[in-house]
Each structure stands twice: as C-alpha cells, then as structure tokens.
Scaffold this motif. Structure first.
Motif, PDB file in Angstrom:
ATOM      1  N   VAL A 196       0.289  -1.170  -0.286  1.00  0.00           N
ATOM      2  CA  VAL A 196       0.138   0.221  -0.152  1.00  0.00           C
ATOM      3  C   VAL A 196       0.708   1.363   0.340  1.00  0.00           C
ATOM      4  N   ALA A 197       2.114   1.339   0.357  1.00  0.00           N
ATOM      5  CA  ALA A 197       2.737   2.169   1.243  1.00  0.00           C
ATOM      6  C   ALA A 197       3.571   2.727  -0.505  1.00  0.00           C
ATOM      7  N   PHE A 198       3.461   1.703  -1.807  1.00  0.00           N
ATOM      8  CA  PHE A 198       4.054   2.405  -3.172  1.00  0.00           C
ATOM      9  C   PHE A 198       3.329   3.298  -3.832  1.00  0.00           C
ATOM     10  N   PRO A 199       1.744   2.912  -3.827  1.00  0.00           N
ATOM     11  CA  PRO A 199       0.893   4.143  -4.323  1.00  0.00           C
ATOM     12  C   PRO A 199       0.941   5.310  -3.366  1.00  0.00           C
ATOM     13  N   VAL A 200       0.821   5.276  -2.288  1.00  0.00           N
ATOM     14  CA  VAL A 200       0.794   5.805  -1.357  1.00  0.00           C
ATOM     15  C   VAL A 200       2.107   7.245  -1.288  1.00  0.00           C
ATOM     16  N   MET A 201       2.982   6.353  -1.318  1.00  0.00           N
ATOM     17  CA  MET A 201       4.108   7.615  -2.346  1.00  0.00           C
ATOM     18  C   MET A 201       3.881   8.745  -3.777  1.00  0.00           C
ATOM     19  N   TYR A 202       3.607   7.811  -4.184  1.00  0.00           N
ATOM     20  CA  TYR A 202       3.070   8.325  -5.559  1.00  0.00           C
ATOM     21  C   TYR A 202       2.370   9.603  -5.841  1.00  0.00           C
ATOM     22  N   ALA A 203       0.994   9.093  -4.505  1.00  0.00           N
ATOM     23  CA  ALA A 203       0.214  10.110  -4.468  1.00  0.00           C
ATOM     24  C   ALA A 203       0.812  11.572  -4.232  1.00  0.00           C
ATOM     25  N   ALA A 204       1.091  11.454  -2.194  1.00  0.00           N
ATOM     26  CA  ALA A 204       1.449  12.137  -1.864  1.00  0.00           C
ATOM     27  C   ALA A 204       1.442  13.615  -2.711  1.00  0.00           C
ATOM     28  N   PRO A 205       3.290  13.804  -3.597  1.00  0.00           N
ATOM     29  CA  PRO A 205       2.927  14.475  -4.202  1.00  0.00           C
ATOM     30  C   PRO A 205       2.246  15.373  -4.971  1.00  0.00           C
ATOM     31  N   ALA A 206       1.508  14.212  -5.186  1.00  0.00           N
ATOM     32  CA  ALA A 206       0.493  14.928  -6.268  1.00  0.00           C
ATOM     33  C   ALA A 206      -0.804  15.352  -5.751  1.00  0.00           C
ATOM     34  N   VAL A 207      -0.872  15.275  -4.075  1.00  0.00           N
ATOM     35  CA  VAL A 207      -1.977  15.532  -3.652  1.00  0.00           C
ATOM     36  C   VAL A 207      -1.669  16.808  -2.840  1.00  0.00           C
ATOM     37  N   ALA A 208      -0.135  16.907  -2.636  1.00  0.00           N
ATOM     38  CA  ALA A 208       0.522  18.062  -2.060  1.00  0.00           C
ATOM     39  C   ALA A 208       1.072  19.259  -2.896  1.00  0.00           C
ATOM     40  N   ALA A 209       0.560  18.928  -4.593  1.00  0.00           N
ATOM     41  CA  ALA A 209       0.808  19.616  -5.553  1.00  0.00           C
ATOM     42  C   ALA A 209      -0.327  20.766  -5.760  1.00  0.00           C
ATOM     43  N   LEU A 210      -1.094  19.546  -5.574  1.00  0.00           N
ATOM     44  CA  LEU A 210      -3.152  20.431  -6.012  1.00  0.00           C
ATOM     45  C   LEU A 210      -3.675  21.098  -4.725  1.00  0.00           C
TER      46      LEU A 210
END
Length: 113
Positions: free
Chosen positions: A95-109
């Motif tokens: 689960v950590a892998f998609p979360v790791m990629y999602a975090a900067p995208a959500v932060a950019a948003l």
C-alpha cells in the motif's frame, strides 16, 4: 506561484512520469505486482497513458493553473484507485507504494489552490 509549489509540482510530475515509463517499458518491479493484483494486461498501456497525461498536465499547470489542478485531481483519483486495488488484492505491504506516488500529487494540488 511559490517556489515550494513549483518544486513539489515538478517532483510529482517526475515521479508520475517515471512510473508511466516503467509501465511502458514493462519494468519487472512494476508489471509483476500489477499481474498479482489482478489488473488485466490490456489495461496496462491505458494506466501508463493516464500517468503520462497526469505528469504532462502537472507541468502544463505551471503555465495554465487550471490544467495543473485538473491533472492533480486526476492523479489523486488515479492513486486512490491504485490503493483500493492493492487493498482488494490483500497486498497490504504494498500500500505504501501508491501512497508514496500520490503524496506529491496531492501536495501539488493543495499548493495549487
């Protein structure tokens, strides 16, 4: 746009673009888990294309903010689907892998607003 927003957006675009290229070239460490999760092989090119479009949209959003916001929302939804897919496959350690990629995208948003 602040320097922080630009850096976070570029990091998110790089990570997502790297992930897209990894799907396109069939990197073993990416495609084997996809197969284990039950993601049909016919979807892989579309998933890679969605990631590539999201990465391009984030970069484009540096010049046209609405594009970047749309791309970040799309990536947040994409990675939410990835987390759900991993959880449905009962691959909890992954689960950590998609979360790791999602975090900067959500932060950019978040920084884009």
């Amino acid at each position: 746009m602040s320097t922080t927003a630009v850096v976070v957006t570029l990091v998110a675009a790089f990570m997502t673009g790297f992930s897209a290229v990894s799907v396109f070239i069939g990197a073993k460490w990416v495609v084997e888990p996809l197969a284990q999760y039950g993601v049909p092989r016919t979807w892989w090119i579309w998933l890679g294309t969605a990631k590539a479009a999201g990465a391009a949209g984030l970069v484009g959003g540096l010049f046209v903010p609405a594009i970047g916001i749309a791309a970040a929302i799309g990536l947040a939804l994409y990675y939410t689907g990835a987390v759900i897919t991993v959880l449905r496959a009962k691959a909890y350690a992954h689960v950590a892998f998609p979360v790791m990629y999602a975090a900067p995208a959500v932060a950019a948003l978040a920084l884009g607003f």
